[in-house]
Design an enzyme around this catalytic site. Structure first.
Site, short mmCIF file in Angstrom:
data_model
loop_
_atom_site.label_atom_id
_atom_site.label_comp_id
_atom_site.label_asym_id
_atom_site.label_seq_id
_atom_site.Cartn_x
_atom_site.Cartn_y
_atom_site.Cartn_z
CG ASP A 30 -1.83 -1.15 1.28
OD1 ASP A 30 -2.08 -1.69 0.00
OD2 ASP A 30 -2.51 -1.39 2.34
N1 URA Z 1 -1.49 -5.78 4.05
C1 URA Z 1 -1.86 -4.82 3.75
O1 URA Z 1 -2.84 -4.37 4.27
N2 URA Z 1 -1.20 -3.48 3.07
C2 URA Z 1 -0.05 -3.93 2.55
O2 URA Z 1 0.75 -2.89 2.09
C3 URA Z 1 0.57 -5.16 2.60
C4 URA Z 1 -0.19 -6.15 3.11
#
Ligand code: URA
Length: 230
Positions: free
Chosen positions: A102
């Site tokens: 993310d």
């Molecule tokens: N899980 C999430 O919620 N975000 C990420 O960036 C990676 C795994």
């Protein structure tokens, strides 16, 4: 693809001729003579018959990047910097990300031009653990570990997550190991307990650990040994 199939798919050879070429030791893959009809030809392989180059091949490339916060796991984005903007290499358009993170998640990101390598790394079936350091808004209760190990039902995908391992590091921090990478998976797992993830950092993907010397935004090529681990 098998070399016999690769050659007989070409308009210049039929299957009988391909058998003969192999027996007569006239076929080379990456400079090595092969007589084995099952020998593998990849998009990266150089294939020659006598002195004729039938496929030029190209170098396989793998990089480890320390993803900083505030950057998108995409090759292009109209608004924000992307992880590919941090990579300064020729033929960048051939590269893709093996396992997105993310926007504000930091940590290990693997970038390659080898699709079958990245699939092995990310497919849930290969069960390679992805390890995250997590900090949360609320205290992480003792019930979390059991629930995560049983799996959580994700209604949108209509699936139950595979067993995950949780190691408590402090009242609001933990190390979580998951073998798949569903959309916002870690945040949704903690979200099940109405506990917001404030910091998320990927430390490891399978045997590959984020290099401590890499600062956020820096990257390096993987060694041959690291590539072969996957
Ligand atoms: N899980 C999430 O919620 N975000 C990420 O960036 C990676 C795994």
């Amino acid at each position: 693809m098998r070399v016999d199939r690769f050659l007989s798919n070409l308009p210049c050879f039929n299957r009988q001729q391909v058998r003969l070429l192999l027996v007569e030791k006239r076929v080379r893959i990456d400079g090595e003579i092969t007589r084995d009809p099952h020998a593998e030809v990849r998009e990266f392989s150089r294939v020659e018959v006598d002195d004729q180059v039938l496929q030029a091949g190209k170098p396989v490339r793998h990089f480890m990047l320390h993803k900083p916060a505030g950057c998108v796991s995409a090759t292009r984005d109209p608004q924000h910097p992307t992880v590919l903007d941090l990579i300064h290499e020729p033929d960048k358009d051939d590269l893709h990300i093996a396992g997105r993170l993310d926007f504000n998640t930091t940590g290990l990101m693997l970038i390659t031009n080898d699709g079958s390598w990245s699939r092995r790394l990310t497919q849930p079936q290969t069960k390679l653990p992805k390890v995250y350091y997590v900090e949360t808004e609320q205290t992480i209760g003792p019930e979390y570990a059991l629930k995560f190990s049983e799996g959580l039902y994700f209604a949108f995908e209509d699936l139950t997550t595979q067993p995950a391992g949780l190691e408590l590091l402090g009242p609001k921090s933990a190390r979580l190991s998951i073998v798949e990478g569903r959309y916002h998976q870690v945040k949704r797992m903690f979200g099940h307990f109405d506990n917001k993830v404030l910091r998320l950092h990927r430390e490891r993907m399978g045997p590959l650990v984020l290099d401590e010397v890499l600062k956020p935004g820096e990257y390096r090529p993987l060694s041959d040994k690291e590539i072969e681990m996957i």
